[in-house]
Structure formats: structure tokens, C-alpha cells
Write an enzyme that holds these catalytic residues in place. Structure first.
Site, mmCIF file in Angstrom:
data_model
loop_
_atom_site.group_PDB
_atom_site.id
_atom_site.type_symbol
_atom_site.label_atom_id
_atom_site.label_comp_id
_atom_site.label_asym_id
_atom_site.label_seq_id
_atom_site.Cartn_x
_atom_site.Cartn_y
_atom_site.Cartn_z
ATOM 1 N NE ARG A 334 -3.834 -2.379 2.231
ATOM 2 C CZ ARG A 334 -3.764 -3.683 2.040
ATOM 3 N NH1 ARG A 334 -2.568 -4.272 1.963
ATOM 4 N NH2 ARG A 334 -4.861 -4.411 1.941
ATOM 5 C CB SER A 475 -12.001 -10.292 1.395
ATOM 6 O OG SER A 475 -10.851 -10.072 0.590
ATOM 7 C CG ASP A 623 -2.773 -13.770 5.130
ATOM 8 O OD1 ASP A 623 -3.442 -14.521 4.394
ATOM 9 O OD2 ASP A 623 -2.528 -12.583 4.847
ATOM 10 C CE LYS A 650 -6.129 -15.514 2.423
ATOM 11 N NZ LYS A 650 -5.809 -14.063 2.330
ATOM 12 N NE ARG A 654 -2.070 -19.794 2.387
ATOM 13 C CZ ARG A 654 -1.775 -18.496 2.467
ATOM 14 N NH1 ARG A 654 -2.492 -17.699 3.242
ATOM 15 N NH2 ARG A 654 -0.762 -18.008 1.780
#
Length: 742
Positions: A334, A475, A623, A650, A654
Site C-alpha cells: 500500500r 476480505s 493468513d 488463497k 490452505r
């Protein structure tokens, strides 16, 4: 080895002679026959032992040739036609013919005209090797070792003929790649033919400069290195220029235009733009160097050539020390994006120099943003404003970075130009409709592959309208994409979250002076504002810190401190979950840096217990779950994860990848549609598959601390995408880790 039958080499100069010498050295064929115009050349080749037989015309040996034999044409480009006419007159149709000309289009056209069609056994090719020396005397059996040969098959080619030509070049140590004929000529015009034009022209210009008599006498190493290629065979390069005329002229015109632009920048003393040109060139050259190591010319080939990286981790050990993990990946992405869209200069410290964040940085360079660095985590971005991005010359390649693709799609939706986002094989399998569909609702035309998979073609120029969007699944990437698109949309763009997600985008927008509103789980922006360049100090990534937090939490006798870690309230789920499991974890030296809360995190070993993970913590640790599931495997009792369906989309699925790996290591577990149930037990040794997912790879690496035997983790190359120095830090704190590359 005698895998090939007879090989006839027409033209015993450096290229042909070196192929003959290499085949002789490898014992790769039954007989090597040389064809040269001059009897003296034939005798020299025989004397040197590079051929078994030598003649002055191909017709002298035509009757000896049959199915499976190969004729290699190694003559100057404009002479190839005459040789092809000779071959048509005397060579049986089942003999394979190939060539080494630097221009493929002209040879293709000559072959078609001479034969009236394109023969199935005529395989076009081009070895990328050479030297300033020439003649059969320069024959070098190792010339092609680790060099590239480009084969440019035609649709009419017999597959067995292409395979035989490949085998011939591989026998002398070459790496064989494939390209389309026209693509080859365009690429070589820019990367080989244009540099020769420039070198010849530069030397010719300076040689006739009466005011610079001492230029060559006192020339620096850079001049000597660059102009070395002007010592190449002048006649050969004359022929190449004429044979590839159109592509060479296009390359010269493009270079001339850019050179004129650089001249104007120097004349105006525009330091920022000059820096931009030189910086883009430097990093493009650095990327090119990496490609030379193990990448193909054509992007579809690249992913087949990635090195196979395997981690082998010895069981046991303790985790001790005080370390700082790399900068936060989410904030690094970002900082480049908003710094590029800001007015003025943004200075960044702590930037993560992993492949994902670098993909974002390169994308903005490709859109005309001047970016200095990164240099030991320091980056300077010269912002161009919200409407200052330029149309990239080609597709924006973001590698394995889903963050780059999803967030960039929001920014690109507001531009006036069309753009394309592409990624590697793994990213190309991941759905993008979660961002594409709401962007379409805002008025953007987006094309994707089936089921919304990349590449994404974003047709700019549409008038965007703000929307009220209720996310069906929490999200941060989707939210950030829509907020960034909202900077360009008429009216207000509002996003409602079903559960809290990381808020780095909102915090950073405010840091750049842009107004962002939040009420409860609703966040909104309006267009019409501007971003102002600022200074950013990126905290250490809590996702990267998680692997060492879990490692210490599961391993008796461990005590580790991770410094300057970001503890953003929307990212702190891993801390909360580990504490609920009984981890001895404390936050020390809490403070705020650049609008982001940070702390030093200390973890000492304590026995863990299985828990029902609260669903309100799932988005805050999305994550980190691969590593947390290792903690669950080492905990007493059962750990239940629900509400984590996002883990299935992902870098890989996962949930399933962790279930498969834990099962292979002796842990009882059951995957569910939105989570997993793990029963703590004794980890065994074994082999697990990371599925090319960096977090899966690192999670099973730390699992060895509590395993009864060594753990081998396959396909770990992508660890560098988020954590470039993971291996070094793992070894530093006590993990016995070996890395093998194939």
C-alpha cells in the site's frame, strides 16, 4: 552415447565447427560430416578432429543419408537460401534439416518458396552463442554449454523431427527453448540486433571524430565491454540487418525516440525524470540478469523452469533470541500504491524486499512512476497524482501476488487507459470475481478467463459510480480494491464488512491526507480529494513473526523476542488465539509509528491446549492459520476452526493442504467446508507438499521442532515472496534447516 545417427554440418565456421566439436566430445552420434566451400577448411576440420568426413558439396554425401539423420545449415543468413536449394535437389525427404540463422522469418519464407510448402522435417532454430573469433579454427566444444538454443517449430513440423533437433542441442549442453517465428525476430531485433547496430554506429562515429584522437587509447572498461560486439563478423551482421529489416528498423526508431527524450530531459536538467529513466533501466537490467540464470525468453515457459527448492528440517531444538522480521507485506504494497498516486514525494523505511511487494513496485514503474530503491528497506516514490499514471507498454506481471492483482485492479479501474494484469501459474488459477464483479457494478468493463481467473483486462475510460457494497465474505483485499476504485468514482463508495478485516488501507489513506469515514462495520470514501506525499515507517510483519511465535510456543525451553512488530487491531488475531490456547506471550514497549501500533512480542514456552477458535478472530488471523494449525497439532486436545472458507481460495486451498500435511505427519485431523478439526498428538517425520504456498512451507518447517523425525517440505521456492530471509533467521534462532535446489 550414440543417440543420433549421422549429423551433417553445412558451414564449418565458429557455429558449425563448435557444434561438431561438441558432438564429438559428447560421443553423441555415429558420424559427423562437414561441408565447406574450401578444401583447406575441410582438411583443417579433419586435422582438428571435429568431423569424421569433410566434403565441399552436400551432394557428395547425399546418398549416405536417410531417416533420422540431421543436416544443420550454418552459413550467413542471406546464404541460407542457396543451401536450401541444394538440399531440395539431393536430400531425401525423411532427412531432418535445421539451421542456425539469426533471423527466422526470412528462412521460413525462403523454404516455403523453394519447396512450394513447408516440409515436415525442416525445423527452424537459432543458437544464442558466439565469440569475436571466426572460422573452423575457433571451434569450441563447450561453446553451447549452458547457452540457449531457440527452436521455432512450424505447425507443419513432424514432432519426431523437433524432438531430434532438441536432442542434438541438448547433447552439447544447450538449454533448448521454443518461440514463434515472428516473436523470435521481434525479440532478437531488440535484444541482439539493435545492440549491434548501436555498437557499430558508436565505434564508427568516434573513429571519425577528429577532436577525440585519444578516445580509444583512454577508453574506460564500460566502453570496451559495450563495443566488444563491434568486433563481430561484419558481413554476417550486414546480412542479419537486411534479413530482419522491418523489426530492426522498428527497434531503431523506438530507441531513437527514447534517446531524444532523454536528451531533452538532460537539457532541461530534469533530475527526477532522469533518475526515473536510469532507475527503470537498472532494475530492468537486474531482472534480465535473473532471467538469464534460469528463466525463458517467452513468459509461458518461465514457470516450467523454476528451481525445485526442498527444505529438510531436523527434529527437535529450542527457539531463542531477539530478532526483527521483515517489514509488513500488506503495508509495503500500500505504501508504493498510495505513494505513487500522491502529489509530492513519499519516503519509505522498512519496505519488504520480497517478490510480492517488488511486483507492486515494478508495476508502478511500468506505469511511469519514478521510484528510487529499494536499498536496505528504503524507498523514495515520486508521486504522479491520482490521474498521472501512464499506460504501460505491456501487461503488468505481478507474479504470485494476489494482493497486487486485487488492489491494482481497483486503481486501474479509474484510469483512462486499458490495462492487463497477469500472474504466474499459481495466481492464474485463483478466482478474481470477488473484485471483478463489484467493479463491474461500478461501471468498469473487465474481461477474465473462465470462472473469473486471470489474466484480467481492465478497460479504462469508463465513468465510475460509487456503490454500496455488502461483502458476502470478509476480505481486506476486496474492501481495499473498492475503496481505491472509489477515489475515482462519482459520489460515495461504501463497503460493509461482515466481520472486521485489516484496515491498513484506511489508515494509510488518512496518513496521505485523504478523508475516510467509518461507522461500525461500514467504511466509505468520496472522490475529489487528493493524496499528499508523506514519510512511512513500516513495522515488522506480524504474519512473518507468527512462525517464530508459534515455534517458541510449541518448543520446551524456548524464549524469543520479536521486535517492532505491527499489532494493528485488525491483525492481532494470532496473538489472541495463542493466548486462548495458553501461550506465554507478552507485548512489550507498545507504541505508535506512522499511525500503526507496534510492540515487541515475547513468547516463552508453555503447554498449549486445544480450543474452539472464536469466529470473530478468524478474519483477524486469516493468513496466520497455517502456522496456528501447527500449534493445534502440538496442543493437548481438539482444536476446531470454523468460518474460514476464505482459506480455500488463497495461494492454494490452505485448509486441504494443511490437512494433507498434518495427516502425513501422523496427526488426526478432518477438513470441513469452512475449516478444520485438529486433534493434538505426536508429530512424526515425513514428507509434505507445500503446494508452492510460502505459508504452508514455513509452517511445516517449524513443525519439525516437535517431530520425532526429520521433515522434508517440497516446493518451497515461493517463500521468498513474503519472507526473503526466513532461512537465515530460522537457523539463527535454532532451527536445523537445510535447503536443496534442483
Amino acid at each position: 552415447m550414440t543417440g543420433l545417427n549421422k549429423v551433417v554440418i553445412v558451414g564449418l565456421g565458429l557455429i558449425g565447427g563448435s557444434l561438431a566439436a561438441g558432438l564429438q566430445k559428447a560421443g553423441a552420434c555415429q558420424k559427423i560430416i562437414g561441408v565447406a566451400r574450401r578444401e583447406e577448411t575441410c582438411q583443417q576440420a579433419l586435422k582438428m578432429g571435429v568431423v569424421d568426413q569433410a566434403v565441399t558439396h552436400i551432394s557428395e554425401v547425399a546418398s549416405e543419408l536417410g531417416k533420422g539423420d540431421i543436416v544443420f545449415i550454418s552459413v550467413p543468413t542471406l546464404t541460407v537460401r542457396a543451401i536450401v536449394e541444394q538440399l531440395k535437389a539431393c536430400i531425401p525427404s525423411d532427412v531432418i534439416i535445421t539451421d542456425g540463422a539469426s533471423v527466422k522469418g526470412s528462412v521460413r519464407d525462403d523454404v516455403r518458396e523453394i519447396y512450394g510448402h513447408f516440409p515436415a522435417n525442416f525445423v527452424l532454430g537459432h543458437p544464442i552463442a558466439g565469440s569475436e573469433q571466426s572460422g573452423v579454427e575457433a571451434s569450441n566444444p563447450d561453446l553451447y554449454v549452458k547457452h540457449r538454443v531457440i527452436v521455432t517449430p512450424m505447425p507443419q513440423n513432424n514432432a519426431e523431427a523437433v524432438t531430434a533437433v532438441r536432442a542434438m542441442w541438448q547433447a552439447v549442453g544447450a538449454e533448448v527453448l521454443e518461440m514463434e517465428v515472428d516473436d523470435h525476430d521481434v525479440v532478437l531485433a531488440s535484444t541482439s540486433h539493435l545492440p549491434h547496430v548501436i555498437a557499430y554506429s558508436l565505434v564508427d562515429t568516434l573513429a571519425h571524430d577528429s577532436h577525440n584522437e585519444n578516445i580509444f587509447r583512454y577508453a574506460a572498461g564500460g566502453f570496451r565491454d559495450f563495443t566488444r560486439i563491434a568486433s563481430s563478423d561484419a558481413i554476417m551482421w550486414r546480412d542479419i540487418m537486411l534479413a530482419n529489416k522491418r523489426s530492426v528498423l522498428d527497434a531503431i526508431d523506438l530507441f531513437s525516440s527514447n534517446l531524444s527524450r532523454l536528451r531533452a530531459l538532460i537539457d532541461k536538467e530534469d533530475a527526477t525524470e532522469i533518475t526515473g529513466v536510469f532507475t527503470r533501466a537498472k532494475f530492468a537490467r537486474d531482472r534480465f540478469t535473473k532471467m538469464l540464470e534460469h528463466k525463458a525468453y517467452s513468459s509461458p515457459m518461465q514457470n516450467t523452469e523454476e528451481k525445485l527448492v526442498v527444505y529438510t528440517v531436523a527434529p527437535g531444538g529450542q527457539i531463542k533470541g531477539r530478532i526483527r522480521v521483515p517489514g509488513d507485506k500488506s503495508i509495503s504494497h500500500r505504501s508504493i500504491m498510495l505513494g505513487s498516486l500522491a502529489e509530492g514525494t513519499t519516503h519509505i523505511e522498512g519496505f519488504l524486499e520480497g517478490e510480492d511487494a517488488l511486483a507492486t513496485l515494478q508495476a508502478f514503474r511500468d506505469m511511469g512512476v519514478v521510484i528510487e530503491g529499494p536499498e536496505q528497506g528504503t524507498v523514495t516514490v515520486h508521486g504522479v497524482g491520482l490521474k498521472g499514471l501512464q499506460k504501460p507498454s505491456g501487461a503488468l506481471y505481478v507474479g504470485n501476488s494476489g494482493t497486487s492483482m486485487r488492489l491494482l485492479s481497483g486503481i486501474l479501474a479509474g484510469q483512462s487507459f486499458q490495462s492487463e494484469l497477469t500472474g504466474d501459474v499459481s495466481l492464474s488459477k485463483r478466482p478474481m470475481n470477488r473484485v471483478a464483479n463489484p467493479l463491474r457494478d461500478m461501471g468498469v468493463t473487465i474481461d477474465t478467463e473462465e470462472n473469473g481467473r486471470p489474466p484480467m483486462v481492465i478497460n479504462g475510460g469508463s465513468a465510475l459510480k460509487g456503490i454500496n457494497y455488502e461483502m458476502p465474505m470478509a476480505s481486506a483485499q476486496v474492501k481495499s480494491c473498492l475503496l481505491l476504485a472509489g477515489l475515482y468514482a462519482e459520489g460515495e463508495t461504501t463497503v460493509t464488512e461482515p466481520a472486521p478485516t485489516r484496515d491498513h488501507t484506511e489508515r494509510m489513506l488518512r496518513g496521505f491526507g485523504y478523508n475516510v469515514q467509518r461507522e461500525g462495520n461500514v467504511v466509505s470514501v468520496k472522490s475529489g480529494g487528493k493524496l499528499t506525499g508523506t514519510d512511512i515507517d513500516i513495522p515488522a510483519d506480524i504474519s512473518s513473526a507468527t512462525f517464530f511465535m508459534v515455534a517458541a510456543a510449541i518448543c520446551p525451553g524456548s524464549d524469543i523476542t520479536l521486535t517492532h512488530v505491527g499489532i494493528n487491531p485488525t491483525r492481532i488475531g494470532v496473538v489472541n488465539i495463542l493466548r486462548l490456547m495458553g501461550a506465554n506471550l507478552s507485548l512489550e514497549n507498545e507504541r505508535e509509528v506512522g499511525g500503526e501500533p507496534v510492540a515487541d512480542i515475547r513468547v516463552q514456552y508453555a503447554p498449549l491446549k486445544g480450543i474452539q477458535i472464536p469466529e470473530d478472530q478468524v478474519p483477524l488471523a486469516i493468513d496466520e492459520f497455517p502456522a496456528l494449525l501447527i500449534a493445534a497439532a502440538c496442543a493437548e486436545g481438539k482444536t476446531v476452526l470454523t468460518g474460514a472458507e476464505e482459506l480455500r481460495v488463497k495461494e492454494t486451498d490452505r485448509i486441504q493442504a494443511m490437512a494433507d500435511g498434518l495427516t502425513a505427519l501422523g496427526i488426526e485431523c478432518e477438513s470441513t467446508p469452512d475449516g478444520i478439526i485438529v486433534v493434538g498428538g505426536q508429530l512424526t517425520g515425513g514428507t509434505v507438499e507445500s503446494c508452492h504456498d510460502h505459508r504452508i512451507a514455513m509452517s511445516f518447517t517449524i513443525a519439525a521442532l516437535r517431530a520425532s523425525g526429520a521433515i522434508q517440505v517440497n516446493n518451497c521456492a515461493n517463500v521468498t515472496t513474503s519472507f526473503p530471509n526466513f532461512v537465515d533467521l530460522a537457523r539463527e534462532v535454532g532451527i536445523s534447516l537445510e535447503v536443496n535446489c534442483a
